[in-house]
Design a protein around this motif. Structure first.
Motif, PDB file in Angstrom:
ATOM      1  N   ARG A 252      18.131  58.044  54.518  1.00 62.33           N
ATOM      2  CA  ARG A 252      19.295  58.200  55.389  1.00 62.33           C
ATOM      3  C   ARG A 252      20.574  57.681  54.721  1.00 62.33           C
ATOM      4  NH1 ARG A 252      19.967  56.374  60.103  1.00 62.33           N
ATOM      5  NH2 ARG A 252      20.682  58.326  60.979  1.00 62.33           N
ATOM      6  N   THR A 284      22.977  62.311  57.432  1.00 58.35           N
ATOM      7  CA  THR A 284      22.577  61.793  58.748  1.00 58.35           C
ATOM      8  C   THR A 284      23.030  62.721  59.865  1.00 58.35           C
ATOM      9  OG1 THR A 284      24.597  60.457  58.840  1.00 58.35           O
ATOM     10  CG2 THR A 284      22.614  59.404  57.960  1.00 58.35           C
ATOM     11  N   ILE A 286      22.921  66.327  61.883  1.00 55.08           N
ATOM     12  CA  ILE A 286      21.968  67.413  62.122  1.00 55.08           C
ATOM     13  C   ILE A 286      22.729  68.733  62.150  1.00 55.08           C
ATOM     14  CG2 ILE A 286      20.221  68.355  63.683  1.00 55.08           C
ATOM     15  CD1 ILE A 286      19.482  65.672  62.385  1.00 55.08           C
ATOM     16  N   ARG A 287      22.303  69.683  61.337  1.00 57.40           N
ATOM     17  CA  ARG A 287      22.936  71.006  61.317  1.00 57.40           C
ATOM     18  C   ARG A 287      22.428  71.808  62.511  1.00 57.40           C
ATOM     19  NH1 ARG A 287      20.337  71.288  55.930  1.00 57.40           N
ATOM     20  NH2 ARG A 287      21.420  69.714  54.686  1.00 57.40           N
ATOM     21  N   ARG A 288      23.182  71.803  63.548  1.00 58.27           N
ATOM     22  CA  ARG A 288      22.711  72.418  64.805  1.00 58.27           C
ATOM     23  C   ARG A 288      22.641  73.938  64.725  1.00 58.27           C
ATOM     24  NH1 ARG A 288      22.350  68.157  67.972  1.00 58.27           N
ATOM     25  NH2 ARG A 288      23.788  66.404  67.666  1.00 58.27           N
ATOM     26  N   THR A 292      15.088  74.898  61.911  1.00 56.91           N
ATOM     27  CA  THR A 292      14.117  74.413  60.936  1.00 56.91           C
ATOM     28  C   THR A 292      12.732  74.917  61.322  1.00 56.91           C
ATOM     29  OG1 THR A 292      15.443  72.429  60.636  1.00 56.91           O
ATOM     30  CG2 THR A 292      13.214  72.365  59.773  1.00 56.91           C
ATOM     31  N   TYR A 318      16.203  62.807  67.596  1.00 59.62           N
ATOM     32  CA  TYR A 318      17.102  62.828  66.439  1.00 59.62           C
ATOM     33  C   TYR A 318      16.371  62.536  65.125  1.00 59.62           C
ATOM     34  CZ  TYR A 318      20.345  61.085  62.957  1.00 59.62           C
ATOM     35  OH  TYR A 318      20.996  60.859  61.786  1.00 59.62           O
ATOM     36  N   LYS A 321      14.202  65.336  63.911  1.00 62.68           N
ATOM     37  CA  LYS A 321      15.010  66.456  63.411  1.00 62.68           C
ATOM     38  C   LYS A 321      15.585  66.142  62.035  1.00 62.68           C
ATOM     39  CE  LYS A 321      16.431  68.158  67.972  1.00 62.68           C
ATOM     40  NZ  LYS A 321      17.577  68.325  68.902  1.00 62.68           N
ATOM     41  N   GLN A 322      16.007  64.891  61.834  1.00 67.78           N
ATOM     42  CA  GLN A 322      16.585  64.527  60.545  1.00 67.78           C
ATOM     43  C   GLN A 322      15.540  64.605  59.435  1.00 67.78           C
ATOM     44  OE1 GLN A 322      16.596  61.419  58.464  1.00 67.78           O
ATOM     45  NE2 GLN A 322      18.261  62.207  57.186  1.00 67.78           N
ATOM     46  N   GLN A 325      14.805  68.279  58.726  1.00 71.27           N
ATOM     47  CA  GLN A 325      15.905  68.861  57.950  1.00 71.27           C
ATOM     48  C   GLN A 325      15.816  68.439  56.496  1.00 71.27           C
ATOM     49  OE1 GLN A 325      20.140  69.187  59.535  1.00 71.27           O
ATOM     50  NE2 GLN A 325      20.350  67.422  58.191  1.00 71.27           N
TER      51      GLN A 325
END
Length: 416
Positions: A252, A284, A286-288, A292, A318, A321-322, A325
């Motif tokens: 991170r 850090t 998140i590409r919304r 993924t 979160y 998701k990180q 990603q």
């Protein structure tokens, strides 16, 4: 070992290495390979990169191409250049690429850099440097920056890196215990204000230091440094013979924040434009807009399952998701490495394990698993070197979770 994680694919525990193996870890003070011209975070030592490439004598004689798809400040490209290889370095961070170009260029003649006149016209409206510096100080720095633009060529890169160093010096107060996180001024009164004379003296000192360092080198071949995403490497398929690289780790670390001051000098405001920050691997954010839906190997999938069921707050949201990603970026990078590598190519990777809370992140074994899926063959037992100090030791909340040893690993693959 955490329940649900497969045994290390290498068959050895972290901290075990072959006798006499050279650690990739950079020394506390490194001058070899111009590593001291700018303190770029992470990466491996110049000595180690040269050591790895020196094993490829046959490829060297044939004019082989070396690639680093996460090139950072250009240690791989400079090492390849110094040994007579063709070298291509790819990184999405333009700050890293300025440094990489500086280290690889020839400076047999450095154009004189004169202090700019006080009446040089520049615009400082909405300048991203104002997050740390007062308007008069920003104005003077922009006058120096314009001087570099007027000169152009290698001397421009030399001046830009000198300005990177000078800005770091005058904004030291905004750095905390975490070397990868930079604070911003909360109000105008906190912004740095120094006289033009004092600032000119600081910049001239850094120009003198960088000039003295780069003037000592004489490269063998030109280096190709490309600002691009490792998920979409802009070079031909089947064109690379050796890969030497170290992808960002799952720790991170937000490289855009770490280099926000240098990016600001280049005109990039990561607060108003988040595209670069979101695009960097390990971000850090998140590409919304991205879905993924990548299928990962057994080790990566096991890690995600452990994060998802962890009892801490936001683990199933979160943080999951990180991690997803990050793994998607890593596997996309491995896909691209596989595409551009020749059938006889060799890849050397440096990766470091870490922890999410108390969950072990076996990054070396994830890379081995994913590379094997893509047809790469492990050439020998990975070399694992214990890491004594990590960023989590600086984070008070992270210390509440029990953690084991962390290792940095050198993994070597052959294709096919």
């Amino acid at each position: 070992m955490q329940e649900g994680l497969a045994m290390p694919l290498s068959g050895v525990l972290p901290g075990v290495r072959r006798a006499g193996a050279l650690s990739p870890k950079r020394p506390a003070v490194e001058t070899a390979g111009l590593a001291d011209v700018f303190p770029y975070y992470a990466g491996f030592s110049f000595e180690w990169a040269c050591h790895q490439l020196a094993q490829h004598e046959e490829e060297q004689l044939s004019g082989a191409t070396v690639l680093d798809p996460w090139n950072g400040s250009g240690t791989t490209t400079l090492a390849a250049q110094s040994l007579g290889f063709k070298a291509v370095g790819v990184d999405l961070n333009p700050v890293a690429n300025v440094i990489a170009k500086l280290r690889a260029q020839e400076y047999s003649q450095i154009e004189e850099i004169k202090r700019p006149h006080a009446d040089v016209a520049v615009c400082v409206d909405d300048d991203p440097l104002a997050a740390w510096l007062s308007e008069p100080t920003v104005h003077r720095i922009r006058q120096w920056f314009k001087t570099g633009e007027d000169i152009g060529g290698p001397t421009q890169d030399l001046l830009i890196v000198s300005l990177f160093r000078a800005i770091r010096e005058v904004t030291k107060r905004f750095e905390g215990s975490n070397p990868t996180w930079v604070k911003r001024a909360k109000d105008p009164a906190e912004r740095v204000l120094i006289t033009d004379e004092e600032l000119d003296s600081i910049i001239a000192r850094h120009v003198g230091f960088v000039s003295s360092r780069v003037g000592a080198k004489s490269p063998h071949r030109p280096v190709c440094v490309i600002t691009a995403d490792s998920r979409r490497i802009p070079i031909m398929s089947n064109s690379v013979d050796v890969i030497v690289t170290s992808p960002p780790y799952l720790t991170r670390i937000d490289y855009a924040v770490a280099y926000s001051r240098e990016l600001a000098l280049l005109g990039i405001n990561i607060s108003s434009d988040r595209s670069l920050r979101a695009g960097l691997m390990g971000t850090t954010l998140i590409r919304r807009h991205e879905e993924t839906s990548v299928e990962f190997g057994k080790v990566g999938s096991s890690l995600l399952a452990l994060i998802q069921k962890h009892e801490s707050k936001a683990s199933s949201g979160y943080y999951l998701k990180q991690a997803q990603q990050y793994l998607a970026d890593l596997t996309s990078g491995l896909d691209e490495i596989t595409r551009v590598a020749r059938s006889s190519a060799t890849a050397h990777l440096v990766v470091q394990d870490s922890f999410y809370k108390d969950v072990h992140v076996p990054l070396a074994d994830i890379c081995i698993d994913e590379a094997t899926i893509r047809g790469w063959v492990l050439k020998n037992e990975p070399e694992r070197f214990p890491v004594r100090r990590t960023l989590t030791s600086l984070n008070k909340s992270a210390r509440t979770y029990k953690k084991g040893e962390v290792a940095e690993s050198v993994i070597t693959f052959s294709k096919g």
